[in-house]
Design a protein around this motif. Structure first.
Motif, PDB file in Angstrom:
ATOM      1  N   GLY A  64       8.409   4.072  -6.573  1.00  0.00           N
ATOM      2  CA  GLY A  64       7.993   4.939  -5.470  1.00  0.00           C
ATOM      3  C   GLY A  64       9.119   5.792  -4.928  1.00  0.00           C
ATOM      4  O   GLY A  64       8.896   6.933  -4.490  1.00  0.00           O
ATOM      5  N   LEU A  65      10.344   5.277  -4.975  1.00  0.00           N
ATOM      6  CA  LEU A  65      11.486   6.050  -4.486  1.00  0.00           C
ATOM      7  C   LEU A  65      11.790   7.247  -5.377  1.00  0.00           C
ATOM      8  O   LEU A  65      12.539   8.137  -4.976  1.00  0.00           O
ATOM      9  N   GLY A  66      11.220   7.249  -6.577  1.00  0.00           N
ATOM     10  CA  GLY A  66      11.325   8.437  -7.409  1.00  0.00           C
ATOM     11  C   GLY A  66      10.324   9.514  -7.033  1.00  0.00           C
ATOM     12  O   GLY A  66      10.445  10.658  -7.484  1.00  0.00           O
ATOM     13  N   HIS A  67       9.343   9.160  -6.173  1.00  0.00           N
ATOM     14  CA  HIS A  67       8.331  10.118  -5.726  1.00  0.00           C
ATOM     15  C   HIS A  67       8.538  10.568  -4.283  1.00  0.00           C
ATOM     16  O   HIS A  67       8.137  11.682  -3.922  1.00  0.00           O
ATOM     17  N   PHE A  68       9.123   9.688  -3.442  1.00  0.00           N
ATOM     18  CA  PHE A  68       9.225   9.975  -2.010  1.00  0.00           C
ATOM     19  C   PHE A  68      10.634   9.647  -1.519  1.00  0.00           C
ATOM     20  O   PHE A  68      11.269   8.709  -2.021  1.00  0.00           O
ATOM     21  N   LEU A 112      10.168   8.416   4.496  1.00  0.00           N
ATOM     22  CA  LEU A 112       8.795   8.908   4.381  1.00  0.00           C
ATOM     23  C   LEU A 112       7.946   7.929   3.589  1.00  0.00           C
ATOM     24  O   LEU A 112       6.783   7.665   3.954  1.00  0.00           O
ATOM     25  N   PHE A 113       8.493   7.361   2.526  1.00  0.00           N
ATOM     26  CA  PHE A 113       7.782   6.371   1.719  1.00  0.00           C
ATOM     27  C   PHE A 113       7.374   5.172   2.573  1.00  0.00           C
ATOM     28  O   PHE A 113       6.242   4.690   2.517  1.00  0.00           O
ATOM     29  N   SER A 114       8.297   4.690   3.395  1.00  0.00           N
ATOM     30  CA  SER A 114       7.992   3.553   4.266  1.00  0.00           C
ATOM     31  C   SER A 114       6.916   3.905   5.283  1.00  0.00           C
ATOM     32  O   SER A 114       6.016   3.110   5.566  1.00  0.00           O
ATOM     33  N   LEU A 142       5.197  15.546  -0.705  1.00  0.00           N
ATOM     34  CA  LEU A 142       3.752  15.539  -0.465  1.00  0.00           C
ATOM     35  C   LEU A 142       3.044  16.572  -1.343  1.00  0.00           C
ATOM     36  O   LEU A 142       1.927  16.328  -1.814  1.00  0.00           O
ATOM     37  N   ARG A 143       3.691  17.725  -1.567  1.00  0.00           N
ATOM     38  CA  ARG A 143       3.070  18.727  -2.446  1.00  0.00           C
ATOM     39  C   ARG A 143       2.991  18.224  -3.882  1.00  0.00           C
ATOM     40  O   ARG A 143       2.053  18.548  -4.614  1.00  0.00           O
ATOM     41  N   GLY A 144       3.968  17.457  -4.284  1.00  0.00           N
ATOM     42  CA  GLY A 144       3.992  16.946  -5.648  1.00  0.00           C
ATOM     43  C   GLY A 144       3.290  15.613  -5.818  1.00  0.00           C
ATOM     44  O   GLY A 144       3.459  14.958  -6.855  1.00  0.00           O
ATOM     45  N   LEU A 145       2.514  15.205  -4.804  1.00  0.00           N
ATOM     46  CA  LEU A 145       1.837  13.913  -4.864  1.00  0.00           C
ATOM     47  C   LEU A 145       0.885  13.866  -6.049  1.00  0.00           C
ATOM     48  O   LEU A 145       0.039  14.751  -6.224  1.00  0.00           O
ATOM     49  N   ASP A 146       1.008  12.832  -6.883  1.00  0.00           N
ATOM     50  CA  ASP A 146       0.140  12.684  -8.046  1.00  0.00           C
ATOM     51  C   ASP A 146      -0.476  11.289  -8.031  1.00  0.00           C
ATOM     52  O   ASP A 146      -0.301  10.518  -7.076  1.00  0.00           O
ATOM     53  N   TRP A 147      -1.188  10.972  -9.119  1.00  0.00           N
ATOM     54  CA  TRP A 147      -1.872   9.676  -9.166  1.00  0.00           C
ATOM     55  C   TRP A 147      -0.871   8.525  -9.168  1.00  0.00           C
ATOM     56  O   TRP A 147      -1.147   7.456  -8.616  1.00  0.00           O
ATOM     57  N   ALA A 148       0.281   8.717  -9.795  1.00  0.00           N
ATOM     58  CA  ALA A 148       1.300   7.663  -9.793  1.00  0.00           C
ATOM     59  C   ALA A 148       1.801   7.392  -8.377  1.00  0.00           C
ATOM     60  O   ALA A 148       1.948   6.236  -7.961  1.00  0.00           O
ATOM     61  N   GLY A 166      -0.870   5.612  -6.485  1.00  0.00           N
ATOM     62  CA  GLY A 166      -0.954   4.220  -6.922  1.00  0.00           C
ATOM     63  C   GLY A 166       0.137   3.360  -6.320  1.00  0.00           C
ATOM     64  O   GLY A 166      -0.101   2.207  -5.942  1.00  0.00           O
ATOM     65  N   VAL A 167       1.345   3.917  -6.211  1.00  0.00           N
ATOM     66  CA  VAL A 167       2.455   3.183  -5.602  1.00  0.00           C
ATOM     67  C   VAL A 167       2.147   2.866  -4.139  1.00  0.00           C
ATOM     68  O   VAL A 167       2.337   1.731  -3.674  1.00  0.00           O
ATOM     69  N   ILE A 168       1.670   3.874  -3.400  1.00  0.00           N
ATOM     70  CA  ILE A 168       1.348   3.653  -1.987  1.00  0.00           C
ATOM     71  C   ILE A 168       0.223   2.634  -1.856  1.00  0.00           C
ATOM     72  O   ILE A 168       0.254   1.741  -0.990  1.00  0.00           O
ATOM     73  N   ALA A 169      -0.791   2.732  -2.705  1.00  0.00           N
ATOM     74  CA  ALA A 169      -1.906   1.787  -2.653  1.00  0.00           C
ATOM     75  C   ALA A 169      -1.417   0.362  -2.916  1.00  0.00           C
ATOM     76  O   ALA A 169      -1.850  -0.592  -2.252  1.00  0.00           O
ATOM     77  N   TYR A 170      -0.503   0.202  -3.859  1.00  0.00           N
ATOM     78  CA  TYR A 170      -0.017  -1.146  -4.181  1.00  0.00           C
ATOM     79  C   TYR A 170       0.753  -1.752  -3.014  1.00  0.00           C
ATOM     80  O   TYR A 170       0.478  -2.883  -2.594  1.00  0.00           O
ATOM     81  N   VAL A 171       1.743  -1.002  -2.486  1.00  0.00           N
ATOM     82  CA  VAL A 171       2.580  -1.582  -1.427  1.00  0.00           C
ATOM     83  C   VAL A 171       1.798  -1.769  -0.129  1.00  0.00           C
ATOM     84  O   VAL A 171       2.141  -2.643   0.674  1.00  0.00           O
ATOM     85  N   ALA A 172       0.744  -0.970   0.077  1.00  0.00           N
ATOM     86  CA  ALA A 172      -0.023  -1.091   1.318  1.00  0.00           C
ATOM     87  C   ALA A 172      -1.146  -2.105   1.194  1.00  0.00           C
ATOM     88  O   ALA A 172      -1.302  -2.987   2.056  1.00  0.00           O
ATOM     89  N   TRP A 173      -1.934  -2.008   0.134  1.00  0.00           N
ATOM     90  CA  TRP A 173      -3.143  -2.826   0.036  1.00  0.00           C
ATOM     91  C   TRP A 173      -2.914  -4.121  -0.720  1.00  0.00           C
ATOM     92  O   TRP A 173      -3.330  -5.185  -0.259  1.00  0.00           O
ATOM     93  N   ALA A 174      -2.251  -4.060  -1.879  1.00  0.00           N
ATOM     94  CA  ALA A 174      -2.024  -5.297  -2.632  1.00  0.00           C
ATOM     95  C   ALA A 174      -1.014  -6.190  -1.913  1.00  0.00           C
ATOM     96  O   ALA A 174      -1.235  -7.394  -1.740  1.00  0.00           O
ATOM     97  N   VAL A 175       0.107  -5.590  -1.485  1.00  0.00           N
ATOM     98  CA  VAL A 175       1.170  -6.385  -0.874  1.00  0.00           C
ATOM     99  C   VAL A 175       0.808  -6.807   0.549  1.00  0.00           C
ATOM    100  O   VAL A 175       0.961  -7.975   0.916  1.00  0.00           O
TER     101      VAL A 175
END
Length: 346
Positions: free
Chosen positions: A26-30, A34-36, A200-206, A209-218
């Motif tokens: 995720g740190l490669g995307h945000f 902001l990621f946190s 945020l402009r470059g937000l993609d499915w990856a 998915g990272v945000i969904a994992y750390v927020a919902w799965a974790v």
């Protein structure tokens, strides 16, 4: 524990361990702050509308939200962004158990026994070995920030124990609402609006998915399942599974990120996990029961000192049976208090 519940506890530890690899991706995307912020925003919405009203005072929610959400995760994400390896971070964070015990002694008056003190010394020795290894092979600043994150985690654990939330998931969801705005403000000040907007402009499915994992799965699944297990079983049965988190974290980092594990790092892992086990799992021996009074002592004792207090019956007194029972003062402590906390710290 039933086999299915053992598997569930191990699954939660695996989800939390793999989380460090996901954070690295995720740190490669945000940018880290902001990621946190996005992580807590996704964890809070829409769950905050589904878990009901807060079950503890707002001062505890705000306090834990700032210390755990802003300070702990801010330092962790920045430290990993500066180069602290994912596997090593999953290991080093477990020293939070030592800081929790130290802060509980300083703020709550909980005196650690000799075995716990020995466990703290062993865990700190493991941190020293890891620091030497990281100082010669990687960025020491990132490593120190992860240590700072563990310190903040220890403070948040003590605050959580004072709050004694009856529902861990409800508490964590409401805590997740607190860090969003402070982290966004810090991101604007430290990382700059251009960097955040570009991410945020470059937000993609990856990235999603990272945000969904750390927020919902974790957060949602992890805390929900962990709290459910703690309501069914004693904390002493569930807490040892948190020691699997660095095992999964270091293994996943080696498998997916190609992180090497040096001999010094294996030594640090053995010392730290062993020390944390002694610090967080050792319960000590209960104090011996007071000797039973002799018949002559019971006859000579005033009625208000008979077993059972002033209302104790004469039959109780002559039989020598004790009608008083433990008050549950220890049981009243939050069984899920995250002194092993993996629940509060992922």
């Amino acid at each position: 524990m039933r086999p299915a519940h053992i598997a569930l506890a191990a699954l939660v530890a695996a989800v939390w361990g793999v989380n460090f690899v996901v954070i690295e991706i995720g740190l490669g995307h945000f940018p880290p702050l902001l990621f946190s912020a996005l992580r807590f925003l996704a964890a809070a919405l829409p769950a905050v509308f589904l878990v009901g009203r807060p079950k503890v005072a707002w001062k505890w929610i705000v306090g834990v939200g700032l210390v755990l959400g802003v300070a702990k995760f801010g330092l962790l994400f920045i430290g990993m962004d500066l180069g602290a390896p994912a596997g090593l971070s999953s290991l080093v964070l477990q020293v939070q158990a030592v800081f929790t015990a130290l802060f509980a002694f300083a703020l709550l008056g909980e005196r650690p026994g000799r075995v716990k003190v020995a466990g703290m010394a062993i865990a700190l020795a493991g941190i020293a070995v890891a620091a030497v290894d990281e100082g010669t092979s990687g960025p020491l600043v990132g490593f120190l920030l992860v240590i700072g994150a563990a310190v903040c985690w220890g403070v948040s654990n003590v605050l959580t124990r004072k709050a004694s939330p009856p529902d861990a998931l409800n508490f964590m969801v409401w805590v997740s609402t607190v860090p969003v705005l402070p982290l966004l403000a810090l991101s604007l000040l430290v990382e700059g609006p251009e960097r955040g907007l570009a991410a945020l402009r470059g937000l993609d499915w990856a990235g999603l998915g990272v945000i969904a994992y750390v927020a919902w799965a974790v957060t949602i699944f992890g805390f929900g399942a962990w709290g459910w297990l703690l309501r069914r079983y004693p904390a002493s049965s569930v807490a040892p599974f948190s020691l699997l988190v660095p095992v999964f974290g270091m293994s996943a980092a080696a498998l997916f990120l190609g992180e090497g594990i040096s001999g010094a790092r294996w030594c640090a892992a053995a010392l730290l996990v062993g020390g944390v086990a002694l610090t967080s799992l050792w319960r000590g021996t209960p104090p011996p029961a007071p000797p039973a009074a002799t018949p002559a002592e019971r006859e000579a004792a005033p009625r208000d000192r008979l077993p059972g207090g002033p209302t104790g019956s004469r039959a109780d007194a002559h039989s020598g049976s004790r009608t008083d029972v433990p008050t549950g003062s220890q049981a009243g402590a939050p069984a899920g208090s995250p002194s092993g906390g993996p629940a509060s710290g992922r």
